[in-house]
Design a protein around this motif. Structure first.
Motif, PDB file in Angstrom:
ATOM      1  N   THR A  53      -7.339   1.489   5.926  1.00 56.58           N
ATOM      2  CA  THR A  53      -7.111   0.698   4.728  1.00 56.58           C
ATOM      3  C   THR A  53      -6.484  -0.667   5.199  1.00 56.58           C
ATOM      4  N   LYS A  98     -11.580   8.495  -4.293  1.00 57.15           N
ATOM      5  CA  LYS A  98     -11.702   8.997  -2.555  1.00 57.15           C
ATOM      6  C   LYS A  98     -13.086   9.913  -2.832  1.00 57.15           C
ATOM      7  N   GLU A 141       0.609   5.092   0.262  1.00 56.68           N
ATOM      8  CA  GLU A 141      -0.166   6.160   0.580  1.00 56.68           C
ATOM      9  C   GLU A 141       0.398   7.105   1.741  1.00 56.68           C
ATOM     10  N   ASP A 142       0.212   8.338   1.585  1.00 55.50           N
ATOM     11  CA  ASP A 142       0.865   9.308   2.479  1.00 55.50           C
ATOM     12  C   ASP A 142      -0.207   9.988   3.707  1.00 55.50           C
ATOM     13  N   ASP A 143      -1.450   9.633   3.312  1.00 58.32           N
ATOM     14  CA  ASP A 143      -2.365   9.773   4.321  1.00 58.32           C
ATOM     15  C   ASP A 143      -2.299   8.689   5.609  1.00 58.32           C
ATOM     16  N   ASP A 186      -1.585   5.290  -4.439  1.00 61.43           N
ATOM     17  CA  ASP A 186      -2.224   6.658  -4.589  1.00 61.43           C
ATOM     18  C   ASP A 186      -1.621   7.623  -5.293  1.00 61.43           C
ATOM     19  N   LEU A 202       0.775  -1.230   0.046  1.00 59.33           N
ATOM     20  CA  LEU A 202      -0.094   0.266   0.151  1.00 59.33           C
ATOM     21  C   LEU A 202       0.972   1.218   0.090  1.00 59.33           C
ATOM     22  N   LEU A 238      -5.580   4.670  -6.375  1.00 60.90           N
ATOM     23  CA  LEU A 238      -6.385   5.499  -5.441  1.00 60.90           C
ATOM     24  C   LEU A 238      -6.304   7.278  -5.940  1.00 60.90           C
ATOM     25  N   THR A 239      -7.309   7.596  -6.097  1.00 56.92           N
ATOM     26  CA  THR A 239      -7.224   9.084  -6.721  1.00 56.92           C
ATOM     27  C   THR A 239      -8.243   9.958  -5.933  1.00 56.92           C
ATOM     28  N   LEU A 291       1.021  11.750  -4.391  1.00 59.38           N
ATOM     29  CA  LEU A 291       2.165  11.609  -3.323  1.00 59.38           C
ATOM     30  C   LEU A 291       2.988  12.456  -3.080  1.00 59.38           C
ATOM     31  N   VAL A 343      -4.212   5.206   5.542  1.00 61.31           N
ATOM     32  CA  VAL A 343      -3.323   4.027   5.705  1.00 61.31           C
ATOM     33  C   VAL A 343      -4.022   3.346   6.902  1.00 61.31           C
TER      34      VAL A 343
END
Length: 231
Positions: A16, A101, A7-9, A51, A5, A78-79, A54, A13
């Protein structure tokens, strides 16, 4: 199933990863795209969830680098961008599917499962090493043509270790890879499982070597020199 995965959120993270792990899947997460191609070369993953937005190199560039290396695992984008051109750009760049998203976690799980199922159907669902063969779809293992009787735990451990043959695998990795173990799995339980696997894999020409302080290593058995003429 093992998932990477990207993802920077942090909150996303966490939620999910929790949802995916609830299905018995193993999830590794990173916030940046730069290390992704190397991670995919060093370890076997069944799915990349990526994502677009990033920091550093974005998801599009990360995807380009992944595909440029010939890595063909399924990719779910993911966008937060709902523009058609962004979705088209991702699909044309080699993504297999996308989610906008915010998304429902149940849909993420369903799409992940569908992507991996299609990928496994294309790959033939087999793992091979030395004289060992695992049919992932039928959940059967063979030493040559002879079937191997494996417990659920032994199957899970072997299915995790076999793609990593030649690399040391830690006990913690083995515990997280087995769907048949709960969170309280002990080192002793892992050692017992490895011991049973070790004896069963001898007929397939596969050794399970203990690397003290690190974990276990699958390697191909070598012919005993002492049994050779002149040995």
């Amino acid at each position: 199933m093992r998932i990477l995965l990207v993802e920077d959120d942090e909150l996303l993270v966490e939620s999910t990863s929790r949802a995916l792990r609830s299905q018995g899947w193993v999830v590794d997460a990173t916030a940046r795209g730069e290390p992704v191609p190397l991670s995919l070369r060093q370890d076997r993953y069944d799915l990349l969830i990526l994502d677009i937005g990033l920091a550093g190199i974005d998801g599009f560039e990360t995807l380009r680098r992944v595909r440029a290396q010939g890595l063909d695992l399924p990719v779910l984008l993911l966008t937060a961008r709902d523009a058609v051109e962004d979705r088209v750009r991702g699909l044309e760049g080699g993504a297999d599917d996308y989610l906008v998203k915010p998304f429902a976690l149940s849909e993420l799980i369903a799409r992940s499962r569908a992507l991996v199922r299609r990928s496994q159907a294309r790959s033939g669902n087999e793992l091979r090493f030395a004289n060992l063969r695992m049919d992932l779809e039928a959940r059967r293992a063979f030493a040559g043509e002879e079937p191997l009787a494996l417990s659920v735990r032994e199957w899970d451990v072997l299915a995790y270790m076999l793609p990593r043959a030649g690399k040391v695998v830690a006990k913690e990795q083995i515990a997280s890879a087995s769907n048949s173990w709960d969170q309280s799995v002990t080192d002793n339980a892992i050692e017992v499982c490895i011991s049973r696997l070790r004896s069963k894999l001898e007929t397939a020409g596969v050794l399970v070597r203990t690397v003290r302080g690190f974990g276990y290593l699958l390697e191909e058995a070598q012919v005993d020199d002492e049994k050779q003429p002149g040995g």
